[in-house]
Design an enzyme around this catalytic site. Structure first.
Site, PDB file in Angstrom:
ATOM      1  N   THR A   1     117.198  43.118 -33.118  1.00  0.00           N
ATOM      2  CA  THR A   1     116.449  42.390 -34.144  1.00  0.00           C
ATOM      3  C   THR A   1     115.107  43.078 -34.348  1.00  0.00           C
ATOM      4  OG1 THR A   1     115.213  40.833 -32.734  1.00  0.00           O
ATOM      5  CG2 THR A   1     117.493  40.255 -33.272  1.00  0.00           C
ATOM      6  N   GLU A   2     114.672  43.133 -35.590  1.00  0.00           N
ATOM      7  CA  GLU A   2     113.483  43.924 -35.878  1.00  0.00           C
ATOM      8  C   GLU A   2     112.217  43.345 -35.250  1.00  0.00           C
ATOM      9  OE1 GLU A   2     112.370  42.794 -40.386  1.00  0.00           O
ATOM     10  OE2 GLU A   2     114.468  43.230 -39.989  1.00  0.00           O
ATOM     11  N   ASN A   3     112.253  42.041 -34.874  1.00  0.00           N
ATOM     12  CA  ASN A   3     111.062  41.480 -34.233  1.00  0.00           C
ATOM     13  C   ASN A   3     111.059  41.717 -32.722  1.00  0.00           C
ATOM     14  OD1 ASN A   3     113.214  39.618 -33.950  1.00  0.00           O
ATOM     15  ND2 ASN A   3     111.793  37.943 -33.566  1.00  0.00           N
TER      16      ASN A   3
ATOM     17  N   GLY B   1     111.616  44.603 -42.444  1.00  0.00           N
ATOM     18  CA  GLY B   1     111.968  45.947 -41.996  1.00  0.00           C
ATOM     19  C   GLY B   1     113.057  46.602 -42.800  1.00  0.00           C
TER      20      GLY B   1
END
Length: 219
Positions: A48-50, A131
């Site tokens: 996940t981009e976070n 993202g």
């Protein structure tokens, strides 16, 4: 199909594109459902981009205990044993450095050249670009999983009219109507939902479709 059945249908088909050992990023909306439909013999590492590497299942909604872990969609989630939490710089380095085998994401528009527009509608409030721009140029394979139209208007265009997220990056489009591969000649329809005819799919698509001689029902 109702709205929820349509979303599930798309996600189930998209899940079949993943391979054992893949490192994959899922976008918000329909793509976020893909992890629920992986075949039992497929083990995928979800990023996940976070900042989660090896995201696990979403918590049971009946569980009243709060979850302090969320994914990039803002949904409560988890990490599998052996997974990791990383900061944004490392998470985006994974995306930009070519370490993702695949990203599955939604779109506002996709076109016959594999261009994608999914980050802004001019004049509308924008929570942030996220993202997507990094994902679509960094992942080895880009799959768009989305509903075929919006309020009856085509989302698969001859040429995107919305601001592009990136150009020439999309490899495949999966909707509730069909599966399309982006080729140098244009959009090749390889699978069709048996509930629709080729003429109906073309009527819902602005881009001219190339029909595969081996066209088959959607898996």
């Amino acid at each position: 199909m109702n709205h929820e059945e349509t979303r599930a249908y798309i996600a189930k088909r998209a899940a079949l594109e993943l391979h054992d050992g893949d490192v994959v990023n899922l976008g918000i909306g329909v793509p976020s459902l893909v992890s629920a439909y992986l075949p039992d013999d497929i083990r995928v590492v979800f990023h996940t981009e976070n900042g989660i590497v090896d995201e696990g299942p979403w918590p049971d909604p009946s569980n009243t205990e709060p979850s302090y872990i969320i994914n990039a969609s803002g949904n409560p989630t988890s990490a599998l044993p052996g997974g990791a939490y990383v900061d944004s710089s490392l998470s985006f380095a994974i995306m930009r450095g070519g370490h993702l085998d695949c990203t599955i994401l939604g779109a506002l528009q996709v076109d016959a050249e594999g261009n994608i527009a999914n980050w802004i509608i001019p004049g509308k409030l924008l929570p942030g670009m996220g993202g997507a721009m990094d994902l679509v140029v960094g992942a080895k394979r880009v799959i768009v999983a989305m509903e075929h139209t919006v309020k009856g208007a085509p989302k698969i265009m001859k040429r995107c009219t919305l601001p592009l997220t990136a150009s020439g990056c999309v490899n495949m489009i999966i909707t509730e109507m069909c599966v399309l591969k982006v080729t140098p000649e244009g959009l090749l329809m390889t699978e069709i939902n048996p509930e629709y005819t080729v003429a109906e799919v073309q009527a819902a698509t602005e881009a001219e479709l190339i029909i595969s001689p081996d066209l088959k029902p959607m898996a």
